[in-house]
Design a protein around this motif. Structure first.
Motif, short mmCIF file in Angstrom:
data_model
loop_
_atom_site.label_atom_id
_atom_site.label_comp_id
_atom_site.label_asym_id
_atom_site.label_seq_id
_atom_site.Cartn_x
_atom_site.Cartn_y
_atom_site.Cartn_z
N ASP A 1 0.77 -1.29 -0.08
CA ASP A 1 -0.10 -0.02 0.10
C ASP A 1 0.98 1.33 -0.15
OD1 ASP A 1 -1.96 2.00 0.26
OD2 ASP A 1 -2.74 1.26 2.20
N PHE A 2 1.17 1.89 -1.24
CA PHE A 2 1.95 2.96 -1.21
C PHE A 2 0.96 4.20 -1.31
CE2 PHE A 2 4.39 0.00 -4.44
CZ PHE A 2 5.08 -0.40 -3.43
N GLU A 3 1.64 5.16 -0.61
CA GLU A 3 1.07 6.50 -0.45
C GLU A 3 1.35 7.09 -1.76
OE1 GLU A 3 2.63 8.87 2.42
OE2 GLU A 3 2.04 7.28 4.26
N TYR A 4 0.21 7.88 -2.51
CA TYR A 4 0.08 8.34 -3.70
C TYR A 4 -0.32 9.83 -3.71
CZ TYR A 4 -0.95 8.83 -8.72
OH TYR A 4 -0.80 9.14 -10.06
N ARG A 5 0.61 10.86 -4.08
CA ARG A 5 0.52 12.19 -4.07
C ARG A 5 0.60 12.77 -5.37
NH1 ARG A 5 4.45 12.96 -1.19
NH2 ARG A 5 5.99 14.21 -2.22
N VAL A 6 -0.27 13.68 -5.86
CA VAL A 6 -0.20 14.67 -6.76
C VAL A 6 0.80 15.80 -6.50
CG1 VAL A 6 -1.55 15.62 -8.62
CG2 VAL A 6 -2.50 13.73 -7.48
N LYS A 7 1.75 15.63 -6.91
CA LYS A 7 2.73 16.73 -6.69
C LYS A 7 2.45 18.01 -7.57
CE LYS A 7 7.64 17.54 -5.82
NZ LYS A 7 8.93 16.78 -5.60
N ASN A 8 2.28 17.84 -8.87
CA ASN A 8 1.86 18.93 -9.73
C ASN A 8 1.04 18.44 -10.73
OD1 ASN A 8 4.14 18.18 -11.36
ND2 ASN A 8 5.31 19.37 -10.33
N ARG A 9 0.83 19.14 -11.93
CA ARG A 9 0.30 18.64 -12.92
C ARG A 9 0.88 17.46 -13.53
NH1 ARG A 9 -1.74 22.40 -18.04
NH2 ARG A 9 -2.97 20.88 -19.14
N ASN A 10 2.01 17.34 -13.78
CA ASN A 10 2.67 16.42 -14.45
C ASN A 10 3.64 15.55 -13.77
OD1 ASN A 10 1.72 17.53 -17.07
ND2 ASN A 10 3.58 18.94 -16.98
#
Length: 223
Positions: free
Chosen positions: A173-182
């Protein structure tokens, strides 16, 4: 001789009666009133004064009770007004919560519809979405940075976690983070354990592919 004695006795008795009358008139408290009507009038006046005093005392008590009742009524009205204000505020909070729940339900349905739409778009004649691959760099050993032009894992972007299995069917179970658009980032305790368990080093290749709508598989290959 006998007549003289009777006359002297009569004078003596008359003088005594005059002295008694004078004493009673000058000091009525020690004797009987010379005027009985005046005595009764004064007695009635005294009774009236006492009755009036009692009435005044009772009226004063009644006024105090009425004042206390009015004060109690004022406090009750004040409390009722406060309760009314609290009820109004509670009604506003309930209405706001209801509106918030409706909005959340609408947003959830929109997100779910978009996710289903994305899943339908990535499925082409029974095939799954193309796998994601990357050559591991030193910085990726702490957290894996994914460069993309569109969202590669929509469901992970919604919940903040990417659940995968490796070649041995071990779940991660990995933590998934949207850092920026790309850019997207995989991190967390499971990512560190995965790196240690699979002995991942810089230069190795990590591949993540979708097996189903909610299941992903991760592989590590030595290049």
């Amino acid at each position: 001789m006998h007549k003289r004695r009777a006359k002297a006795s009569s004078k003596k008795n008359g003088s005594h009666r005059r002295r008694m009358r004078t004493t009673q008139q000058s000091n009525p408290a020690k004797g009987c009133y010379s005027n009985p009507v005046g005595y009764h009038v004064q007695h009635r006046q005294g009774s009236r004064r006492r009755s009036l005093a009692r009435l005044n005392a009772e009226m004063e008590e009644i006024r105090k009770e009425q004042k206390s009742i009015k004060e109690g009524q004022r406090q009750v009205r004040k409390r009722m007004e406060a309760i009314g204000e609290e009820c109004e505020q509670l009604s506003k909070v309930i209405r706001q919560r209801a509106v918030t729940q409706i909005r959340l339900a609408i947003m959830f349905n929109i997100v779910k519809a978009r996710e289903e739409e994305v899943w339908r778009n990535v499925q082409i004649k029974g095939t799954t979405m193309a796998p994601f691959s990357k050559i591991v760099e030193l910085a990726d050993l702490r957290e894996l940075t994914i460069t993309c032009s569109s969202e590669p894992f929509p469901d992970a972007a919604n919940c903040g976690h990417l659940k995968v299995i490796d070649d041995r069917r071990v779940p991660w179970d990995f933590e998934y983070r949207v850092k920026n658009r790309n850019r997207r980032v995989l991190s967390g305790k499971d990512w560190g354990k995965f790196i240690t368990t699979n002995k991942v080093q810089a230069g190795h290749k990590v591949t993540i592919e979708r097996l189903s709508q909610t299941e992903y598989k991760i592989e590590v290959s030595r290049t």
